[in-house]
Scaffold this motif. Structure first.
Motif, PDB file in Angstrom:
ATOM      1  N   LEU A 121      -3.436 -11.664  -5.293  1.00 14.62           N
ATOM      2  CA  LEU A 121      -3.888 -10.940  -6.498  1.00 14.62           C
ATOM      3  C   LEU A 121      -4.904 -11.774  -5.969  1.00 14.62           C
ATOM      4  CD1 LEU A 121      -2.075  -9.503  -9.310  1.00 14.62           C
ATOM      5  CD2 LEU A 121      -3.500  -8.750  -8.369  1.00 14.62           C
ATOM      6  N   HIS A 122      -6.579 -11.609  -6.605  1.00  9.43           N
ATOM      7  CA  HIS A 122      -7.914 -11.704  -6.673  1.00  9.43           C
ATOM      8  C   HIS A 122      -8.955 -11.275  -7.009  1.00  9.43           C
ATOM      9  CE1 HIS A 122      -6.424 -15.000  -3.296  1.00  9.43           C
ATOM     10  NE2 HIS A 122      -6.158 -14.545  -2.704  1.00  9.43           N
ATOM     11  N   GLY A 123      -9.652 -12.156  -7.979  1.00 12.27           N
ATOM     12  CA  GLY A 123     -10.610 -11.812  -8.204  1.00 12.27           C
ATOM     13  C   GLY A 123     -10.966 -10.478  -8.976  1.00 12.27           C
ATOM     14  N   LEU A 124     -10.759  -9.643  -8.757  1.00 14.01           N
ATOM     15  CA  LEU A 124     -11.093  -8.338  -9.839  1.00 14.01           C
ATOM     16  C   LEU A 124      -9.147  -7.511 -10.042  1.00 14.01           C
ATOM     17  CD1 LEU A 124     -13.138  -5.637  -9.834  1.00 14.01           C
ATOM     18  CD2 LEU A 124     -13.090  -7.241 -11.690  1.00 14.01           C
ATOM     19  N   GLY A 125      -7.899  -8.237  -9.188  1.00  8.62           N
ATOM     20  CA  GLY A 125      -7.017  -7.477  -9.292  1.00  8.62           C
ATOM     21  C   GLY A 125      -6.052  -8.456 -10.586  1.00  8.62           C
ATOM     22  N   MET A 126      -7.116 -10.005 -10.113  1.00  7.44           N
ATOM     23  CA  MET A 126      -6.603 -10.696 -11.158  1.00  7.44           C
ATOM     24  C   MET A 126      -6.658 -10.742 -12.190  1.00  7.44           C
ATOM     25  SD  MET A 126      -4.776 -13.784 -11.139  1.00  7.44           S
ATOM     26  CE  MET A 126      -4.304 -15.018  -9.788  1.00  7.44           C
ATOM     27  N   PHE A 127      -8.047  -9.912 -12.814  1.00  6.75           N
ATOM     28  CA  PHE A 127      -8.199 -10.062 -14.151  1.00  6.75           C
ATOM     29  C   PHE A 127      -7.740  -8.346 -14.739  1.00  6.75           C
ATOM     30  CE2 PHE A 127     -11.408  -7.638 -16.825  1.00  6.75           C
ATOM     31  CZ  PHE A 127     -12.188  -9.041 -18.015  1.00  6.75           C
ATOM     32  N   ARG A 128      -7.780  -7.329 -13.643  1.00  7.66           N
ATOM     33  CA  ARG A 128      -6.648  -6.251 -14.161  1.00  7.66           C
ATOM     34  C   ARG A 128      -5.461  -6.401 -14.264  1.00  7.66           C
ATOM     35  NH1 ARG A 128      -4.130  -3.139 -16.151  1.00  7.66           N
ATOM     36  NH2 ARG A 128      -4.151  -0.520 -15.707  1.00  7.66           N
ATOM     37  N   TYR A 129      -4.939  -7.313 -13.616  1.00  7.21           N
ATOM     38  CA  TYR A 129      -2.972  -7.701 -13.794  1.00  7.21           C
ATOM     39  C   TYR A 129      -2.535  -8.600 -14.660  1.00  7.21           C
ATOM     40  CZ  TYR A 129      -3.331  -2.981 -11.202  1.00  7.21           C
ATOM     41  OH  TYR A 129      -3.708  -1.590 -11.065  1.00  7.21           O
TER      42      TYR A 129
END
Lengths: 329, 321
Positions: A234-242
């Motif tokens: 997970l990076h960037g937006l994925g990290m933020f979202r999940y």
């Protein structure tokens, strides 16, 4: 002793202030001295000495006036005649007040969501960067500024000069429009968008609050969770979202509801910029107008009660969410 | 910090920021930080968003600040941003004249309102904190009948919007004959602050180890002695945190002052006068800009100097909405 009530010169004012503080200290001192006899004074007397002043103040200043206002909301403008629910009917059917209710709804829907979103995004992007402290201070400072001051700062941004040759715009926003080749606008007068431009002022003030609380919540996310997520790709937006958003959900609820309550009672901004003209009034402003400008005490009381009733569901939701969060833990 | 009222929305003790909480080994933490820092720097989008928001949030204030030093004729003729274009031509004129006019001019005379703001604020901070400290102490450490439900009642009063109380309070003040004086403003601010203050200070009081209080009791100390000798010294940060809240709230308040102090120059604070000028002299930006900064400067200095306590109070759930 007239000067105690009608202080004129600065010296007299500071004098009255000193007298007030001294009086307060003497009274409180006397109470404490009276109950400070261990073993000779019953415990409940000690308790009354400690809690009494606060309870007395609350009963006089909050409970009693609150009840009177609820009663007044069922009486006519001078408080003489019982009119049943007429004031409430007016508040919910009269065209002028429907605009007020519509504006209040727009405020409460837009301001908390955008403030929280901006605060959250900002907290994430500056988190652990080299300039974190400085960057946060920039967003944070509007919190120290009064809403009156903030309104003036923004009225200047929205300042309008007629679109004539030789006349330069002095408001930044209109100058931007002119640079883009568009005609300048009267941002605070043109309906219905003027309400949006007033909401911007509140967002400007409240984003710092959202950022502070959310930033603290983000920093409290355990490192192993973010590390594990990163190993899972997970990076960037994925990290933020999940990871980030679900982890700070309780803090998000707190921030949203707190700003929603502030928004419901927003008065200073509307008062300072348009005074509720041009279809920008909200419930809190209309309460003031009806109570103290139109001298319609009954309607003013009804509007205050409406405000009270609107606050309750937000708080109930907040408390229930907190309970849920505690159960999960 | 609106003129809304006392309702403190949510009462939550958020987790303390984990900045100093040592998690895992030092080396592990350092490598984690390094990785993050690297990721952050390598993400131009994040930096871009941060810079854009930072600029957007600062420009309105800077614009008015620069304006407050420009001559009236310049303010009317051109935007404040032209100052940068004229930097090297020497056409810019800056002076403190606007501040002079706003503070001492016969039609504005803000210095008088500045005094009023100070006179209103000091007692309105000292009185509620003292009363709330005593009440919070009793709720935390004195066992008396009805203690729990009384505390819940005080807690619940936080949701009452101050608008609900205003007309009856004003009527009461008129009946007693103190309407339109400082006394009504002090009294109102003090009472409106109590629910939040009691709740917040009670939270901090509860954190004091009971062994400390018990030990003092065993030594024969009464509650008054314990309050001053044991509890107060430990509560200094909490008092500072709430003190700043209350200070900012009272100094920046418009509604309470407008209703109870009225518009009289003898009592009205800066906010009332500046808001009034915004309506009646809306185009006089030389006075308005200076006036706005005169009303902003004191809370700004206090805020910047004591920010640490403010954030701590904020995170303890003390938010006046």
């Amino acid at each position: 002793m007239d000067w105690l009530l009608e202080a004129g010169s600065p010296a007299q004012k500071f004098g009255v202030m000193a007298v007030a503080i001294l009086l307060f200290v003497v009274v409180m001192g006397a109470i404490l001295f009276a109950v400070d006899r261990p073993k000779r004074v019953p415990r409940w007397v000690v308790a009354v000495g400690f809690v009494g002043p606060a309870l007395l103040g609350l009963a006089f200043g909050l409970v009693y006036p609150g009840l009177v206002t609820i009663k007044n909301s069922f009486f006519d403008r001078s408080g003489a005649e019982f009119v049943g629910f007429d004031n409430y009917v007016t508040a919910f059917t009269n065209e002028q007040f429907l605009i007020v209710l519509r504006n209040t709804a727009i405020w409460v829907l837009v301001a908390p969501v955008l403030s929280t979103l901006i605060g959250l995004v900002y907290a994430v992007v500056v988190d652990r960067s080299r300039f974190e402290r400085f960057a946060k201070a920039l967003i944070f400072l509007p919190m120290a500024i009064s809403m009156v001051g903030a309104s003036i700062i923004w009225r200047f941004v929205y300042e309008f000069k007629p679109d004539q040759p030789g006349v330069q715009q002095t408001g930044l926003l209109n100058q931007l429009l002119v640079w883009l080749g568009l005609p300048p606008q009267q941002f605070l007068i043109n309906q219905p968008w003027n309400t949006v431009f007033l909401i911007v002022i509140l967002i400007w003030i409240q984003s710092g609050f959202a950022m502070t609380l959310l930033s603290a919540a983000i920093k409290a996310i355990p490192d192993d969770i973010t590390e594990a997520a990163r190993l899972d790709g997970l990076h960037g937006l994925g990290m933020f979202r999940y990871i980030t958003v679900p982890s700070i959900r309780p803090a998000l609820v707190v921030v949203l509801t707190t700003i929603a309550i502030t928004t419901l009672k927003v008065f200073d901004i509307v008062r300072t910029t348009t005074a509720g003209q041009f279809g920008t009034s909200v419930v809190a402003n209309e309460f003031y107008t009806q109570s103290f400008r139109q001298n319609n005490a009954g309607l003013g009381a009804a509007l205050a009660v409406v405000l009270f009733i609107l606050v309750i569901p937000i708080i109930v939701y907040n408390v229930r969410q907190l309970r849920l969060a505690e159960e999960v833990r | 910090m609106s003129a809304g009222g006392l309702t403190q929305g949510p009462q939550v003790v958020l987790p303390e920021p984990a900045v100093d909480a040592g998690r895992g080994t030092r080396a592990g933490r350092l490598s984690g930080r390094a990785a993050r820092a690297k990721r952050r720097l390598s993400n131009p989008w994040a930096s871009g968003i941060a810079i854009v928001l930072g600029i957007l949030w600062t420009i309105p204030t800077i614009g008015l600040f620069i304006t407050s030093f420009r001559p009236e004729s310049d303010i009317r003729r051109s935007g404040w941003w032209t100052v940068f274009g004229n930097l090297f031509t020497g056409e810019n004129q800056f002076s403190l004249e606007n501040y002079q006019t706003a503070l001492y001019g016969s039609s504005t005379n803000l210095v008088q309102y500045f005094v009023n703001s100070i006179v209103i604020t000091l007692p309105s901070v000292i009185i509620p904190i003292t009363v709330a400290l005593l009440a919070a102490y009793a709720f935390a450490w004195i066992d008396f009948p009805g203690r729990n439900w009384l505390f819940v009642a005080v807690f619940a009063l936080q949701i009452v919007p101050i608008q609900v109380t205003m007309i009856p309070l004003l009527t009461a003040y008129v009946d007693v004959g103190i309407a339109g004086s400082f006394w009504t403003v002090w009294l109102s601010h003090s009472i409106f602050a109590l629910p939040l203050a009691i709740f917040l200070l009670h939270n901090f009081m509860k954190d004091i180890p009971s062994s400390l209080v018990e030990a003092a009791r065993v030594d024969g100390a009464g509650h008054v002695t314990i309050f001053f000798r044991v509890v107060m010294p430990l509560l200094v940060p909490a008092i500072a945190a709430f003190g700043i809240f209350q200070f900012l709230w009272v100094w920046n308040d418009l509604l309470v002052a407008l209703v109870f102090a009225g518009g009289t120059p003898d009592v009205a604070p800066l906010t009332v006068r500046v808001a009034e000028m915004s309506g009646s002299r809306g185009g006089d930006w030389h006075i308005l800009s200076a006036g706005a900064f005169i009303s902003i400067i004191v809370p700004l200095v206090v805020f910047v100097a004591l920010q640490r306590y403010f954030v701590r109070g904020l995170l303890a759930g003390s938010v006046k909405g």
